[in-house]
Design a protein around this motif. Structure first.
Motif, PDB file in Angstrom:
ATOM      1  N   UNK A   1     -49.110 -24.274 -79.740  1.00  0.00           N
ATOM      2  CA  UNK A   1     -50.106 -23.744 -80.674  1.00  0.00           C
ATOM      3  C   UNK A   1     -51.149 -24.798 -81.001  1.00  0.00           C
ATOM      4  N   UNK A   2     -50.718 -26.045 -81.195  1.00  0.00           N
ATOM      5  CA  UNK A   2     -51.656 -27.128 -81.503  1.00  0.00           C
ATOM      6  C   UNK A   2     -52.664 -27.315 -80.380  1.00  0.00           C
ATOM      7  N   UNK A   3     -52.220 -27.151 -79.146  1.00  0.00           N
ATOM      8  CA  UNK A   3     -53.116 -27.318 -78.003  1.00  0.00           C
ATOM      9  C   UNK A   3     -54.097 -26.158 -77.849  1.00  0.00           C
ATOM     10  N   UNK A   4     -53.674 -24.957 -78.237  1.00  0.00           N
ATOM     11  CA  UNK A   4     -54.428 -23.780 -77.814  1.00  0.00           C
ATOM     12  C   UNK A   4     -55.168 -23.044 -78.923  1.00  0.00           C
ATOM     13  N   UNK A   5     -54.746 -23.166 -80.179  1.00  0.00           N
ATOM     14  CA  UNK A   5     -55.443 -22.452 -81.257  1.00  0.00           C
ATOM     15  C   UNK A   5     -56.597 -23.313 -81.748  1.00  0.00           C
ATOM     16  N   UNK A   6     -57.820 -22.846 -81.633  1.00  0.00           N
ATOM     17  CA  UNK A   6     -58.970 -23.671 -82.027  1.00  0.00           C
ATOM     18  C   UNK A   6     -58.904 -24.093 -83.496  1.00  0.00           C
ATOM     19  N   UNK A   7     -59.002 -25.389 -83.735  1.00  0.00           N
ATOM     20  CA  UNK A   7     -59.076 -25.911 -85.095  1.00  0.00           C
ATOM     21  C   UNK A   7     -57.805 -25.776 -85.907  1.00  0.00           C
ATOM     22  N   UNK A   8     -56.669 -25.514 -85.268  1.00  0.00           N
ATOM     23  CA  UNK A   8     -55.423 -25.299 -86.003  1.00  0.00           C
ATOM     24  C   UNK A   8     -55.069 -26.519 -86.854  1.00  0.00           C
ATOM     25  N   UNK A   9     -54.751 -26.275 -88.128  1.00  0.00           N
ATOM     26  CA  UNK A   9     -54.197 -27.298 -89.002  1.00  0.00           C
ATOM     27  C   UNK A   9     -52.682 -27.107 -89.058  1.00  0.00           C
ATOM     28  N   UNK A  10     -51.954 -28.228 -89.054  1.00  0.00           N
ATOM     29  CA  UNK A  10     -50.493 -28.169 -89.088  1.00  0.00           C
ATOM     30  C   UNK A  10     -49.986 -29.099 -90.176  1.00  0.00           C
ATOM     31  N   UNK A  11     -49.059 -28.579 -90.983  1.00  0.00           N
ATOM     32  CA  UNK A  11     -48.313 -29.398 -91.939  1.00  0.00           C
ATOM     33  C   UNK A  11     -46.849 -29.307 -91.532  1.00  0.00           C
ATOM     34  N   UNK A  12     -46.259 -30.446 -91.172  1.00  0.00           N
ATOM     35  CA  UNK A  12     -44.857 -30.510 -90.777  1.00  0.00           C
ATOM     36  C   UNK A  12     -44.003 -30.869 -91.989  1.00  0.00           C
ATOM     37  N   UNK A  13     -42.985 -30.064 -92.255  1.00  0.00           N
ATOM     38  CA  UNK A  13     -42.084 -30.301 -93.376  1.00  0.00           C
ATOM     39  C   UNK A  13     -40.645 -30.420 -92.877  1.00  0.00           C
ATOM     40  N   UNK A  14     -39.806 -31.068 -93.670  1.00  0.00           N
ATOM     41  CA  UNK A  14     -38.411 -31.285 -93.283  1.00  0.00           C
ATOM     42  C   UNK A  14     -37.567 -30.066 -93.631  1.00  0.00           C
ATOM     43  N   UNK A  15     -37.980 -28.926 -93.125  1.00  0.00           N
ATOM     44  CA  UNK A  15     -37.252 -27.684 -93.333  1.00  0.00           C
ATOM     45  C   UNK A  15     -36.857 -27.067 -92.018  1.00  0.00           C
ATOM     46  N   UNK A  16     -36.138 -25.958 -92.108  1.00  0.00           N
ATOM     47  CA  UNK A  16     -35.747 -25.228 -90.924  1.00  0.00           C
ATOM     48  C   UNK A  16     -36.617 -24.002 -90.726  1.00  0.00           C
ATOM     49  N   UNK A  17     -36.034 -22.955 -90.156  1.00  0.00           N
ATOM     50  CA  UNK A  17     -36.803 -21.746 -89.848  1.00  0.00           C
ATOM     51  C   UNK A  17     -37.444 -21.132 -91.092  1.00  0.00           C
ATOM     52  N   UNK A  18     -36.710 -20.971 -92.208  1.00  0.00           N
ATOM     53  CA  UNK A  18     -37.343 -20.415 -93.420  1.00  0.00           C
ATOM     54  C   UNK A  18     -37.975 -21.528 -94.257  1.00  0.00           C
ATOM     55  N   UNK A  19     -38.975 -22.191 -93.713  1.00  0.00           N
ATOM     56  CA  UNK A  19     -39.504 -23.412 -94.328  1.00  0.00           C
ATOM     57  C   UNK A  19     -40.068 -23.159 -95.723  1.00  0.00           C
ATOM     58  N   UNK A  20     -40.556 -21.962 -95.997  1.00  0.00           N
ATOM     59  CA  UNK A  20     -41.086 -21.679 -97.338  1.00  0.00           C
ATOM     60  C   UNK A  20     -39.978 -21.623 -98.387  1.00  0.00           C
ATOM     61  N   UNK A  21     -38.733 -21.412 -97.945  1.00  0.00           N
ATOM     62  CA  UNK A  21     -37.584 -21.472 -98.849  1.00  0.00           C
ATOM     63  C   UNK A  21     -36.978 -22.882 -98.879  1.00  0.00           C
ATOM     64  N   UNK A  22     -36.824 -23.480 -97.692  1.00  0.00           N
ATOM     65  CA  UNK A  22     -36.212 -24.801 -97.596  1.00  0.00           C
ATOM     66  C   UNK A  22     -37.036 -25.872 -98.297  1.00  0.00           C
ATOM     67  N   UNK A  23     -38.350 -25.768 -98.165  1.00  0.00           N
ATOM     68  CA  UNK A  23     -39.276 -26.779 -98.690  1.00  0.00           C
ATOM     69  C   UNK A  23     -40.359 -26.081 -99.508  1.00  0.00           C
ATOM     70  N   UNK A  24     -39.929 -25.330-100.517  1.00  0.00           N
ATOM     71  CA  UNK A  24     -40.876 -24.489-101.262  1.00  0.00           C
ATOM     72  C   UNK A  24     -42.004 -25.301-101.871  1.00  0.00           C
ATOM     73  N   UNK A  25     -41.696 -26.448-102.456  1.00  0.00           N
ATOM     74  CA  UNK A  25     -42.738 -27.236-103.115  1.00  0.00           C
ATOM     75  C   UNK A  25     -43.781 -27.711-102.113  1.00  0.00           C
ATOM     76  N   UNK A  26     -43.329 -28.212-100.962  1.00  0.00           N
ATOM     77  CA  UNK A  26     -44.266 -28.654 -99.936  1.00  0.00           C
ATOM     78  C   UNK A  26     -45.057 -27.512 -99.341  1.00  0.00           C
ATOM     79  N   UNK A  27     -44.383 -26.376 -99.118  1.00  0.00           N
ATOM     80  CA  UNK A  27     -45.066 -25.195 -98.596  1.00  0.00           C
ATOM     81  C   UNK A  27     -46.144 -24.739 -99.572  1.00  0.00           C
ATOM     82  N   UNK A  28     -45.797 -24.635-100.841  1.00  0.00           N
ATOM     83  CA  UNK A  28     -46.756 -24.171-101.837  1.00  0.00           C
ATOM     84  C   UNK A  28     -47.967 -25.092-101.912  1.00  0.00           C
ATOM     85  N   UNK A  29     -47.728 -26.398-101.875  1.00  0.00           N
ATOM     86  CA  UNK A  29     -48.827 -27.355-101.960  1.00  0.00           C
ATOM     87  C   UNK A  29     -49.730 -27.257-100.738  1.00  0.00           C
TER      88      UNK A  29
END
Length: 258
Positions: free
Chosen positions: A223-251
């Motif tokens: 996705x990073x290679x192919x989606x134009x202008x894609x922004x990525x935030x990597x968090x120390x979560x698993x598949x449900x990252x919005x639950x695993x890392x809610x504070x980081x996801x929200x921010x």
């Protein structure tokens, strides 16, 4: 309700709407740790997949097609009185929100998605025929709820979530419609991949990636290679990252939307 799809609006409605679409075997509870924080910058609009939560489970296969979801999403946007809105998809739901943004790019100001093999898998075979899809529905239903509960993302109590959120996810899963789930897997899932069209995405896009899900990381890099202008935030979560890392996801999402 928008047709058979349940929707609920959070916040005071004074901020731009943000569609939140959960993944398979989940419900509106997927967003419980997020809606209050996101209400600071948006009006969260939480919807539920057919066969899940409070949504209905129609008999007509056409209701489950990705294009039918796009039409319902756009009807919901119009009902809210918004010319444009932002969208956010989790897992299975990301295939629907990205596909919607590709279909109606003029209606989507920004989009967010999380780890989603459904959206980014390579398409290697044609969609099943109507007969084959119907046979898959019958086979899924024949396995009963025991088969449903063996699915990888079926909610189980594991103690990693706040008890109230875990209770709600498990309770909604217990009420999940077996025929609705079967039709989602047979009629919605085959239309979710947007992998052939990644270069066509023009909407500003954020991927919030749970890097503990190792199998998704090659797709993250693709996705990073192919989606134009894609922004990525990597968090120390698993598949449900919005639950695993809610504070980081929200921010991350709040900063992207603001």
């Amino acid at each position: 309700m928008i047709g058979p799809m349940y929707a609920e609006v959070w916040g005071d409605g004074g901020k731009p709407p943000l569609l939140l679409m959960h993944g398979i075997c989940s419900s509106r509870a997927q967003w419980r740790p997020n809606v209050e924080a996101l209400s600071e910058v948006a009006t969260p609009v939480v919807v539920e997949l057919l066969g899940h939560g409070r949504s209905q489970s129609p008999d007509d296969p056409a209701e489950y097609a990705a294009q039918a979801y796009y039409a319902r999403f756009d009807a919901l946007r119009a009902e809210l009185g918004a010319d444009t809105w932002s969208v956010c998809g989790q897992s299975f739901g990301a295939g629907l929100t990205i596909g919607y943004a590709l279909t109606y790019p003029e209606r989507v100001s920004r989009q967010v998605f999380t780890n989603s093999a459904s959206a980014l898998r390579a398409v290697t075979a044609p969609a099943p025929t109507a007969e084959a899809a119907a046979a898959r529905v019958d086979a899924f239903i024949a396995r009963g709820r025991a088969g449903l509960e063996t699915m990888a993302y079926f909610p189980k109590r594991n103690g990693r979530l706040a008890p109230a959120i875990e209770d709600e996810l498990v309770g909604d899963a217990e009420a999940m419609s077996l025929p609705g789930m079967a039709r989602s897997m047979s009629y919605t899932a085959p239309g979710l991949s947007v992998e052939p069209r990644l270069e066509q995405i023009t909407t500003p896009t954020l991927l919030v990636n749970g890097r503990r899900e190792k199998t998704f990381q090659p797709r993250r890099d693709e996705a990073a290679r192919r989606i134009p202008g894609l922004q990525i935030v990597d968090l120390e979560g698993g598949h449900p990252v919005n639950l695993d890392c809610a504070e980081g996801f929200n921010a991350a999402v709040a900063a992207f939307l603001a």
